[in-house]
Design an enzyme around this catalytic site. Structure first.
Site, PDB file in Angstrom:
ATOM      1  N   GLY A 332       0.815  -1.199   0.000  1.00 10.19           N
ATOM      2  CA  GLY A 332       0.000   0.000   0.000  1.00 10.19           C
ATOM      3  C   GLY A 332       0.850   1.251   0.000  1.00 10.19           C
ATOM      4  O   GLY A 332       2.029   1.236  -0.380  1.00 10.19           O
ATOM      5  N   HIS A 334       2.145   3.090   2.423  1.00 11.36           N
ATOM      6  CA  HIS A 334       3.351   3.080   3.251  1.00 11.36           C
ATOM      7  C   HIS A 334       4.470   2.314   2.565  1.00 11.36           C
ATOM      8  O   HIS A 334       5.649   2.707   2.629  1.00 11.36           O
ATOM      9  CB  HIS A 334       3.046   2.463   4.617  1.00 11.36           C
ATOM     10  CG  HIS A 334       4.079   2.748   5.648  1.00 11.36           C
ATOM     11  ND1 HIS A 334       5.038   1.834   5.999  1.00 11.36           N
ATOM     12  CD2 HIS A 334       4.324   3.863   6.399  1.00 11.36           C
ATOM     13  CE1 HIS A 334       5.827   2.354   6.929  1.00 11.36           C
ATOM     14  NE2 HIS A 334       5.413   3.584   7.183  1.00 11.36           N
ATOM     15  N   CYS A 335       4.136   1.241   1.882  1.00 15.49           N
ATOM     16  CA  CYS A 335       5.139   0.399   1.226  1.00 15.49           C
ATOM     17  C   CYS A 335       5.883   1.118   0.112  1.00 15.49           C
ATOM     18  O   CYS A 335       7.031   0.761  -0.202  1.00 15.49           O
ATOM     19  CB  CYS A 335       4.479  -0.837   0.643  1.00 15.49           C
ATOM     20  SG  CYS A 335       3.663  -1.908   1.839  1.00 15.49           S
ATOM     21  N   ILE A 336       5.259   2.104  -0.510  1.00 14.66           N
ATOM     22  CA  ILE A 336       5.886   2.742  -1.678  1.00 14.66           C
ATOM     23  C   ILE A 336       6.546   4.072  -1.333  1.00 14.66           C
ATOM     24  O   ILE A 336       7.008   4.780  -2.232  1.00 14.66           O
ATOM     25  CB  ILE A 336       4.873   2.928  -2.824  1.00 14.66           C
ATOM     26  CG1 ILE A 336       3.786   3.942  -2.472  1.00 14.66           C
ATOM     27  CG2 ILE A 336       4.260   1.590  -3.208  1.00 14.66           C
ATOM     28  CD1 ILE A 336       2.875   4.300  -3.649  1.00 14.66           C
TER      29      ILE A 336
END
Length: 345
Positions: A332, A334-336
């Site tokens: 999501g 936060h991951c990117i």
């Protein structure tokens, strides 16, 4: 022979600030691995929407492969910086460095080893080098760790407390020769922490083996938002409750009781046939200067979570961005993203 103590970020006076501390900029990585995405154009548009929401709050640099630079520039516009690098994938939180500061406001960063979540994708040598590329471009002091770890596998409060999961870094696909105690010690030394709280994680989440940033995140000192699933989620509900149980009654590194705020998941979101890896986590949001960038799935739960976020972050705008074209890749917002804290260099 005289033995010299190893110089680590912690021994040098550095630690990782909380995500809500002021940022100098955000770093992202342009979508690069076609096998991950159903519709690369849609995913690029979703990344662009996230980048523009963040750029409204702070500077942003996007790592991009040379062959993708023209497309990225046309979509992102002139106000987002591009840094060409031979990256393999699109997850800056995991392949990028963890930035650090010291009491004088000097900045540094640590790069962990990256093996694409236990060798799930190849090649990944370009992403393994991304941390060094970013730290070099940021012009900050660089530390390196031999631990295979990803930024999405940790959460910090900036005051000595680290959250991580049993299902991730101790996994044999990452660190077969490391004990849990050795991993805990390394995390403390690399991130400037004093206490590690271990959650069970989620072994059924096969993309990252249960990163903590889809489960729990600090939102203020002593306050953690945690994903809560309904009983009809079956085994995943039990796993979520086990993570909540592991946090219940915990204190942070300063001895404060930790308050938990339960956040529902996007259970009604359309996964586009990717139920095995579709990221339904609202916890997987990003705190930047003056705002929180939260995922939207086009369902009623979006409004429920927005109200919770407004209560948690009264001084920040809540900026929702449609995330389904990113979530199909297993992560999501936060991951990117990866934050670079403000400091004096």
């Amino acid at each position: 022979m005289t033995r010299h103590a190893r110089l680590t970020p912690k021994s040098a006076g550095f630690s990782m600030p909380a995500e809500w501390a002021p940022h100098a900029r955000t770093w992202m990585m342009w979508p690069s691995r076609p096998e991950v995405w159903d519709d690369m154009a849609a995913t690029c548009r979703a990344y662009t929407a996230v980048a523009h929401a963040i750029r409204d709050c702070e500077p942003l640099t996007m790592l991009v492969r040379p062959e993708d630079a023209a497309t990225a520039r046309a979509m992102l516009g002139a106000d987002i910086d591009l840094l060409e690098a031979p990256i393999d994938d699109s997850w800056a939180r995991d392949a990028g460095p963890c930035f650090l500061v010291n009491a004088a406001g000097e900045r540094a960063g640590v790069s962990f080893r990256f093996n694409a979540w236990g060798g799930k994708y190849h090649p990944h040598d370009g992403d393994d080098a991304a941390g060094s590329v970013i730290l070099d471009a940021a012009g900050v002091r660089a530390f390196a760790s031999d631990l295979v770890a990803e930024g999405g596998g940790i959460a910090v409060d900036g005051e000595g407390t680290i959250l991580t999961t049993e299902s991730c870094f101790p996994n044999a696909n990452r660190n077969p020769d490391w004990t849990r105690d050795a991993i805990e010690s390394e995390l403390k030394e690399m991130l400037g922490g004093d206490k590690v709280i271990w959650l069970p994680g989620n072994a059924l989440e096969t993309e990252t083996d249960g990163h903590v940033d889809g489960i729990a995140a600090f939102v203020a000192p002593g306050v953690v938002m945690v994903e809560a699933l309904t009983p009809d989620a079956g085994e995943w509900h039990r796993i979520a409750e086990d993570n909540i149980a592991a946090l219940t009654g915990q204190t942070d590194a300063r001895g404060r009781p930790i308050t938990l705020v339960r956040i529902p998941e996007a259970s009604d979101a359309d996964s586009g046939g990717h139920d095995d890896r579709f990221c339904r986590s609202y916890v997987n949001s990003y705190i930047c200067n003056d705002a929180v960038i939260m995922p939207e799935y086009g369902i009623r739960t979006d409004d429920e979570v927005r109200e919770i976020f407004e209560g948690l972050f009264p001084a920040r705008r809540i900026l929702g961005v449609p995330v389904s074209a990113i979530a199909i890749g297993g992560g999501g917002i936060h991951c990117i993203t990866q934050q670079e804290p403000a400091g004096r260099g």
